[in-house]
Write an enzyme that holds these catalytic residues in place. Structure first.
Site, PDB file in Angstrom:
ATOM      1  N   HIS A  98       1.399  -0.616   9.965  1.00  0.00           N
ATOM      2  CA  HIS A  98       1.733  -1.751   9.094  1.00  0.00           C
ATOM      3  C   HIS A  98       1.196  -1.500   7.686  1.00  0.00           C
ATOM      4  O   HIS A  98       1.902  -1.719   6.691  1.00  0.00           O
ATOM      5  CB  HIS A  98       1.151  -3.038   9.658  1.00  0.00           C
ATOM      6  CG  HIS A  98       1.261  -4.206   8.711  1.00  0.00           C
ATOM      7  ND1 HIS A  98       2.385  -5.003   8.641  1.00  0.00           N
ATOM      8  CD2 HIS A  98       0.388  -4.693   7.785  1.00  0.00           C
ATOM      9  CE1 HIS A  98       2.203  -5.931   7.713  1.00  0.00           C
ATOM     10  NE2 HIS A  98       0.996  -5.762   7.181  1.00  0.00           N
ATOM     11  N   GLU A  99      -0.047  -1.051   7.588  1.00  0.00           N
ATOM     12  CA  GLU A  99      -0.641  -0.786   6.273  1.00  0.00           C
ATOM     13  C   GLU A  99       0.075   0.366   5.569  1.00  0.00           C
ATOM     14  O   GLU A  99       0.258   0.347   4.351  1.00  0.00           O
ATOM     15  CB  GLU A  99      -2.134  -0.488   6.405  1.00  0.00           C
ATOM     16  CG  GLU A  99      -2.952  -1.630   6.999  1.00  0.00           C
ATOM     17  CD  GLU A  99      -2.739  -2.950   6.282  1.00  0.00           C
ATOM     18  OE1 GLU A  99      -2.438  -2.945   5.064  1.00  0.00           O
ATOM     19  OE2 GLU A  99      -2.870  -4.002   6.927  1.00  0.00           O
ATOM     20  N   HIS A 106       5.203   0.535  -1.851  1.00  0.00           N
ATOM     21  CA  HIS A 106       4.703   0.864  -3.186  1.00  0.00           C
ATOM     22  C   HIS A 106       5.426   2.074  -3.751  1.00  0.00           C
ATOM     23  O   HIS A 106       5.847   2.084  -4.917  1.00  0.00           O
ATOM     24  CB  HIS A 106       3.196   1.125  -3.108  1.00  0.00           C
ATOM     25  CG  HIS A 106       2.530   1.191  -4.449  1.00  0.00           C
ATOM     26  ND1 HIS A 106       1.217   1.560  -4.613  1.00  0.00           N
ATOM     27  CD2 HIS A 106       2.991   0.953  -5.716  1.00  0.00           C
ATOM     28  CE1 HIS A 106       0.899   1.528  -5.896  1.00  0.00           C
ATOM     29  NE2 HIS A 106       1.953   1.163  -6.574  1.00  0.00           N
TER      30      HIS A 106
END
Length: 226
Positions: A98-99, A106
């Site tokens: 998820h991170e 980004h």
């Protein structure tokens, strides 16, 4: 009268928020006890996913605490809590990926993430000053201060609403890539979904509380202006 009903709804939303926090901890702990079939640690899964998306220069760092996982867009680093970093559980790989989803957002300039980053400096200031303006306005019956407080508070609410699609999109990316790249077996997707959905509920609850509070302030403001 309407403001009183809004207060009741805020209390209900607050209870929902507590339940969401309890659920995310319970779900994470439950699936922490289930080792994934590939034997990947959270770090392993995150590193592979970053590399597969051309993000070889994005480091992964362990940080102390539980559920302290996050992606730092300023330093471009994925930080994983120690249980997630080192363990081979369904919870560990779910949270780690998820991170990484945020890191991919980004890199791809995902519009909602870009908007969130641009909003942050304003929101950081607005969320700090809004409570003081609202308290002072209601205390001294200065509706101009209340109105200004509402404007600043609405910035914080907008930030939380923008955060929702950012979080849901990161989870969606994580689940899709985990299956495509073979980080989990098909029968483990259910556990991944439960972990990520439970985490998403905390963001929904926080946004709901803030939105209801904003509506209540607006109702009080407009009733005092009549």
């Amino acid at each position: 009268m309407y403001a009183d009903w809004m207060f009741v709804l805020i209390i209900i939303a607050f209870i929902f928020s507590l339940w969401a926090q309890f659920r995310v901890k319970g779900t994470f702990n439950k699936w922490t006890k289930v080792e994934n079939s590939t034997g990947l640690t959270g770090y392993d899964a995150a590193r592979r996913m970053l590399d597969a998306n051309g993000l070889h220069d994005v480091p992964i760092e362990p940080v102390p605490g539980a559920l302290s996982d996050h992606y730092d867009p300023v330093k471009r680093v994925v930080r994983l809590s120690e249980p997630v970093y080192y363990e081979r559980s369904i919870s560990a790989v779910s949270v780690a990926c998820h991170e990484v989803g945020h890191a991919i957002q980004h890199a791809e300039h995902y519009p909602m993430l870009v908007a969130r980053h641009k909003m942050f400096p304003v929101v950081n200031f607005a969320s700090g000053i809004a409570p003081f303006l609202l308290i002072a306005g209601f205390l001294f019956q200065a509706m101009n201060l209340v109105g200004l407080g509402i404007i600043f508070f609405s910035c914080a609410v907008a930030f939380q609403l923008v955060t929702l699609p950012v979080e849901f999109n990161a989870s969606s990316r994580a689940r899709q890539l985990m299956i495509q790249e073979g980080y989990i077996a098909n029968n483990e997707e259910r556990g991944v979904a439960k972990v990520l959905n439970a985490a998403a509920l905390t963001y929904v609850a926080a946004a709901l509380i803030s939105l209801l509070e904003l509506i209540r302030y607006i109702m009080i403001f407009t009733s005092n202006r009549e």
